[in-house]
Write a protein that holds these residues in place. Structure first.
Motif, PDB file in Angstrom:
ATOM      1  N   LEU A   1       0.829  -1.203   0.000  1.00  0.00           N
ATOM      2  CA  LEU A   1       0.000   0.000   0.000  1.00  0.00           C
ATOM      3  C   LEU A   1       0.868   1.259   0.000  1.00  0.00           C
ATOM      4  O   LEU A   1       0.633   2.200  -0.772  1.00  0.00           O
ATOM      5  CB  LEU A   1      -0.921  -0.011   1.223  1.00  0.00           C
ATOM      6  N   ALA A   2       1.901   1.275   0.858  1.00  0.00           N
ATOM      7  CA  ALA A   2       2.738   2.467   0.988  1.00  0.00           C
ATOM      8  C   ALA A   2       3.566   2.731  -0.263  1.00  0.00           C
ATOM      9  O   ALA A   2       3.889   3.889  -0.568  1.00  0.00           O
ATOM     10  CB  ALA A   2       3.657   2.318   2.198  1.00  0.00           C
ATOM     11  N   LEU A   3       3.918   1.673  -0.997  1.00  0.00           N
ATOM     12  CA  LEU A   3       4.777   1.825  -2.171  1.00  0.00           C
ATOM     13  C   LEU A   3       4.001   1.743  -3.482  1.00  0.00           C
ATOM     14  O   LEU A   3       4.601   1.639  -4.551  1.00  0.00           O
ATOM     15  CB  LEU A   3       5.862   0.737  -2.168  1.00  0.00           C
ATOM     16  N   SER A   4       2.685   1.802  -3.411  1.00  0.00           N
ATOM     17  CA  SER A   4       1.857   1.586  -4.604  1.00  0.00           C
ATOM     18  C   SER A   4       2.163   2.572  -5.727  1.00  0.00           C
ATOM     19  O   SER A   4       2.022   2.237  -6.910  1.00  0.00           O
ATOM     20  CB  SER A   4       0.374   1.665  -4.232  1.00  0.00           C
ATOM     21  N   ALA A   5       2.595   3.774  -5.378  1.00  0.00           N
ATOM     22  CA  ALA A   5       2.874   4.782  -6.408  1.00  0.00           C
ATOM     23  C   ALA A   5       4.365   4.908  -6.702  1.00  0.00           C
ATOM     24  O   ALA A   5       4.777   5.821  -7.424  1.00  0.00           O
ATOM     25  CB  ALA A   5       2.324   6.136  -5.962  1.00  0.00           C
ATOM     26  N   SER A   6       5.172   4.001  -6.151  1.00  0.00           N
ATOM     27  CA  SER A   6       6.627   4.116  -6.292  1.00  0.00           C
ATOM     28  C   SER A   6       7.209   2.866  -6.936  1.00  0.00           C
ATOM     29  O   SER A   6       6.817   1.748  -6.604  1.00  0.00           O
ATOM     30  CB  SER A   6       7.284   4.321  -4.921  1.00  0.00           C
ATOM     31  N   SER A   7       8.161   3.073  -7.828  1.00  0.00           N
ATOM     32  CA  SER A   7       8.861   1.943  -8.439  1.00  0.00           C
ATOM     33  C   SER A   7      10.149   1.619  -7.702  1.00  0.00           C
ATOM     34  O   SER A   7      10.765   0.583  -7.937  1.00  0.00           O
ATOM     35  CB  SER A   7       9.188   2.251  -9.900  1.00  0.00           C
ATOM     36  N   GLY A   8      10.565   2.521  -6.801  1.00  0.00           N
ATOM     37  CA  GLY A   8      11.802   2.316  -6.064  1.00  0.00           C
ATOM     38  C   GLY A   8      11.651   2.729  -4.612  1.00  0.00           C
ATOM     39  O   GLY A   8      10.639   3.305  -4.203  1.00  0.00           O
ATOM     40  N   TYR A   9      12.676   2.435  -3.827  1.00  0.00           N
ATOM     41  CA  TYR A   9      12.650   2.751  -2.396  1.00  0.00           C
ATOM     42  C   TYR A   9      14.078   2.841  -1.885  1.00  0.00           C
ATOM     43  O   TYR A   9      15.032   2.365  -2.523  1.00  0.00           O
ATOM     44  CB  TYR A   9      11.893   1.671  -1.612  1.00  0.00           C
ATOM     45  N   ILE A  10      14.228   3.466  -0.734  1.00  0.00           N
ATOM     46  CA  ILE A  10      15.492   3.497   0.003  1.00  0.00           C
ATOM     47  C   ILE A  10      15.290   2.656   1.257  1.00  0.00           C
ATOM     48  O   ILE A  10      14.316   2.860   1.992  1.00  0.00           O
ATOM     49  CB  ILE A  10      15.878   4.937   0.388  1.00  0.00           C
ATOM     50  N   LEU A  11      16.176   1.704   1.496  1.00  0.00           N
ATOM     51  CA  LEU A  11      16.077   0.880   2.699  1.00  0.00           C
ATOM     52  C   LEU A  11      17.108   1.365   3.709  1.00  0.00           C
ATOM     53  O   LEU A  11      18.308   1.293   3.474  1.00  0.00           O
ATOM     54  CB  LEU A  11      16.315  -0.593   2.370  1.00  0.00           C
ATOM     55  N   TRP A  12      16.629   1.858   4.838  1.00  0.00           N
ATOM     56  CA  TRP A  12      17.498   2.394   5.890  1.00  0.00           C
ATOM     57  C   TRP A  12      17.483   1.405   7.051  1.00  0.00           C
ATOM     58  O   TRP A  12      16.476   1.209   7.713  1.00  0.00           O
ATOM     59  CB  TRP A  12      16.983   3.755   6.339  1.00  0.00           C
ATOM     60  N   GLY A  13      18.647   0.799   7.292  1.00  0.00           N
ATOM     61  CA  GLY A  13      18.764  -0.213   8.336  1.00  0.00           C
ATOM     62  C   GLY A  13      18.941  -1.577   7.704  1.00  0.00           C
ATOM     63  O   GLY A  13      17.988  -2.145   7.172  1.00  0.00           O
ATOM     64  N   ILE A  14      20.172  -2.103   7.722  1.00  0.00           N
ATOM     65  CA  ILE A  14      20.460  -3.381   7.065  1.00  0.00           C
ATOM     66  C   ILE A  14      20.740  -4.423   8.143  1.00  0.00           C
ATOM     67  O   ILE A  14      21.782  -5.086   8.156  1.00  0.00           O
ATOM     68  CB  ILE A  14      21.651  -3.247   6.086  1.00  0.00           C
ATOM     69  N   GLY A  15      19.818  -4.511   9.093  1.00  0.00           N
ATOM     70  CA  GLY A  15      19.919  -5.522  10.131  1.00  0.00           C
ATOM     71  C   GLY A  15      19.127  -6.758   9.766  1.00  0.00           C
ATOM     72  O   GLY A  15      18.776  -6.992   8.600  1.00  0.00           O
ATOM     73  N   GLU A  16      18.808  -7.556  10.769  1.00  0.00           N
ATOM     74  CA  GLU A  16      18.150  -8.838  10.525  1.00  0.00           C
ATOM     75  C   GLU A  16      16.757  -8.677   9.922  1.00  0.00           C
ATOM     76  O   GLU A  16      16.360  -9.440   9.039  1.00  0.00           O
ATOM     77  CB  GLU A  16      18.075  -9.629  11.829  1.00  0.00           C
ATOM     78  N   ALA A  17      15.995  -7.694  10.380  1.00  0.00           N
ATOM     79  CA  ALA A  17      14.653  -7.496   9.824  1.00  0.00           C
ATOM     80  C   ALA A  17      14.728  -7.172   8.340  1.00  0.00           C
ATOM     81  O   ALA A  17      13.938  -7.677   7.533  1.00  0.00           O
ATOM     82  CB  ALA A  17      13.926  -6.384  10.577  1.00  0.00           C
ATOM     83  N   ALA A  18      15.696  -6.344   7.962  1.00  0.00           N
ATOM     84  CA  ALA A  18      15.814  -5.931   6.562  1.00  0.00           C
ATOM     85  C   ALA A  18      16.102  -7.112   5.645  1.00  0.00           C
ATOM     86  O   ALA A  18      15.602  -7.171   4.510  1.00  0.00           O
ATOM     87  CB  ALA A  18      16.916  -4.882   6.425  1.00  0.00           C
ATOM     88  N   LEU A  19      16.904  -8.066   6.109  1.00  0.00           N
ATOM     89  CA  LEU A  19      17.236  -9.218   5.269  1.00  0.00           C
ATOM     90  C   LEU A  19      15.997 -10.060   4.975  1.00  0.00           C
ATOM     91  O   LEU A  19      15.908 -10.696   3.922  1.00  0.00           O
ATOM     92  CB  LEU A  19      18.305 -10.077   5.947  1.00  0.00           C
ATOM     93  N   LYS A  20      15.042 -10.059   5.891  1.00  0.00           N
ATOM     94  CA  LYS A  20      13.782 -10.775   5.659  1.00  0.00           C
ATOM     95  C   LYS A  20      12.847  -9.952   4.777  1.00  0.00           C
ATOM     96  O   LYS A  20      12.141 -10.491   3.920  1.00  0.00           O
ATOM     97  CB  LYS A  20      13.131 -11.111   6.997  1.00  0.00           C
ATOM     98  N   LEU A  21      12.851  -8.632   4.962  1.00  0.00           N
ATOM     99  CA  LEU A  21      12.020  -7.764   4.117  1.00  0.00           C
ATOM    100  C   LEU A  21      12.435  -7.861   2.654  1.00  0.00           C
ATOM    101  O   LEU A  21      11.589  -7.893   1.752  1.00  0.00           O
ATOM    102  CB  LEU A  21      12.138  -6.311   4.576  1.00  0.00           C
ATOM    103  N   LEU A  22      13.738  -7.899   2.409  1.00  0.00           N
ATOM    104  CA  LEU A  22      14.237  -7.917   1.036  1.00  0.00           C
ATOM    105  C   LEU A  22      13.838  -9.183   0.286  1.00  0.00           C
ATOM    106  O   LEU A  22      13.873  -9.216  -0.947  1.00  0.00           O
ATOM    107  CB  LEU A  22      15.763  -7.770   1.032  1.00  0.00           C
ATOM    108  N   ALA A  23      13.460 -10.228   1.033  1.00  0.00           N
ATOM    109  CA  ALA A  23      13.012 -11.467   0.392  1.00  0.00           C
ATOM    110  C   ALA A  23      11.535 -11.429   0.029  1.00  0.00           C
ATOM    111  O   ALA A  23      11.045 -12.325  -0.670  1.00  0.00           O
ATOM    112  CB  ALA A  23      13.287 -12.654   1.314  1.00  0.00           C
TER     113      ALA A  23
END
Length: 410
Positions: A317-339
């Motif tokens: 929903l939050a990215l519905s109008a975006s083709s890209g994003y910036i990911l801030w925080g490359i910890g354990e949660a981020a590695l799961k989000l990226l999948a």
């Protein structure tokens, strides 16, 4: 009935290699070259019930990883350099870290009250526990840690003698000890049995080994975030029962065990278990498998699956109008989000982290960079942490960024 899987490594508790029950499939997108790649299975040992990451051993990679990561050391190092201070400043240690160490030190004092006891903290980080023991009057304080920066900061504290080393490369001539501590360590090790075996020559006849780990029976009590404890770092999942299995393999008996809550951050608590071992006159193998631990791990996995689905819906929903994003925080949660497909289908414009030790990581060749690399604009910033989102939002504000920020709040 749970799916049975073949084991790719020995159980960290009982040492068995008879396979186990599948607890979870963890999908990840790890940095380039990481041995866990796109994820791994969590299994529950068929003999004792202990949970573990079911992948081949990767000790050399992880010894180098912990030597360079030094999470707490790098946080203090960043602050120290920003203040242009020549020496570490103990006041830079977060209050919750000091309070957690003080609680551990009080438990240790009840077990080993003699302040002239010779103490070794292996995996000592920046010396928080040793410093807390020093405040209680202990004088013979020694530490070992794989991180040179952590050792540097530990040695800056009064009365501490720390050296660089690991369980497989303990400093020569270090001597023997009345008390050996391993707090927040065993959950990270690929070969826990080898680690315990390496401590036995260092332990005096009536000495005590004191261990603290996350209590895997309590991943839901209190619950922190999806798969918080199924990570690239926490690869073993112990209960008090499993730690008794571990002790018995090496002729050790449990003289104390307690489950308690401890701070994970200044605002978040997590369940832990602390045990103390001494040498036993006879070997006694625990008779029962910890079946309840397996049930708790499966329940934790099921809740994590549910909550990650909610997060995915929110990101869509939050990215519905975006083709890209910036990911801030490359910890354990981020590695799961990226999948998650919602991020896989979009372009990561930048990977950002405030921890200097992560700036060398790469994802598909793209480096992790400092937050100051972000340009203010319309590209959404995903705060890639469930428990540190507030600090990311605050840092973005201090940088004068006007990008929309997407939080992972459940």
């Amino acid at each position: 009935m749970a799916t049975q899987v073949a084991s790719h490594r020995c159980c960290p508790a009982c040492g068995g290699n008879g396979g186990g029950s599948l607890v979870a499939n963890i999908a990840l997108r790890t940095p380039d070259g990481h041995p866990l790649g796109s994820g791994y299975q969590v299994a529950s040992c068929s003999a004792c019930g202990c949970g573990f990451a079911n992948v081949p051993e990767q000790t050399p990679y992880y010894e180098q990883y912990y030597a360079s990561l030094a999470k707490y050391a790098n946080e203090a190092l960043t602050e120290r350099l920003s203040k242009k201070s020549g020496r570490p400043d103990s006041d830079l240690e977060p209050v919750w870290v000091s309070e957690k160490a003080a609680s551990s030190a009080r438990r240790i004092r009840d077990l080993v009250p003699r302040i002239d006891s010779r103490v070794l903290d292996i995996g000592c980080s920046t010396g928080s526990l040793l410093a807390a023991l020093g405040r209680l009057g202990y004088r013979e304080l020694h530490g070992v840690d794989p991180s040179a920066e952590s050792v540097y900061q530990a040695n800056a504290r009064a009365g501490i003698n720390a050296e660089v080393g690991t369980f497989s490369s303990i400093p020569v001539g270090i001597g023997t000890f009345d008390l050996i501590c391993a707090t927040g360590v065993f959950e990270h090790l690929w070969d826990v049995g080898a680690a315990v075996r390496s401590l036995l020559p260092l332990l005096r006849a009536d000495g005590v080994i004191y261990v603290e780990v996350p209590d895997a029976r309590r991943y839901l009590d209190p619950y922190v975030s999806p798969y918080e404890d199924f990570s690239t770092e926490h690869i073993n999942h112990f209960s008090a029962t499993c730690l008794r299995w571990l002790a018995s393999r090496f002729g050790l008996k449990t003289i104390s065990e307690i489950s308690y809550e401890a701070p994970l951050t200044e605002e978040v608590l997590t369940g832990c278990v602390a045990v103390a071992w001494t040498r036993a006159s006879s070997l006694k193998i625990p008779e029962q498998r910890d079946n309840d631990l397996e049930k708790q791990l499966i329940a934790f996995s099921e809740k994590s699956i549910h909550d990650l689905a909610l997060v995915s819906e929110g990101l869509e929903l939050a990215l519905s109008a975006s083709s890209g994003y910036i990911l801030w925080g490359i910890g354990e949660a981020a590695l799961k989000l990226l999948a998650l497909p919602v991020l896989n289908s979009r372009e990561a414009v930048l990977y950002v982290d405030g921890n200097p030790s992560r700036w060398g990581f790469r994802f598909g060749g793209a480096p992790v960079v400092t937050p100051s690399s972000i340009s203010s604009g319309r590209t959404p910033i995903i705060a890639g942490s469930f428990i540190r989102a507030d600090s990311i939002v605050e840092a973005a504000s201090q940088l004068g960024l006007h990008n929309p920020i997407v939080r992972l709040d459940l």
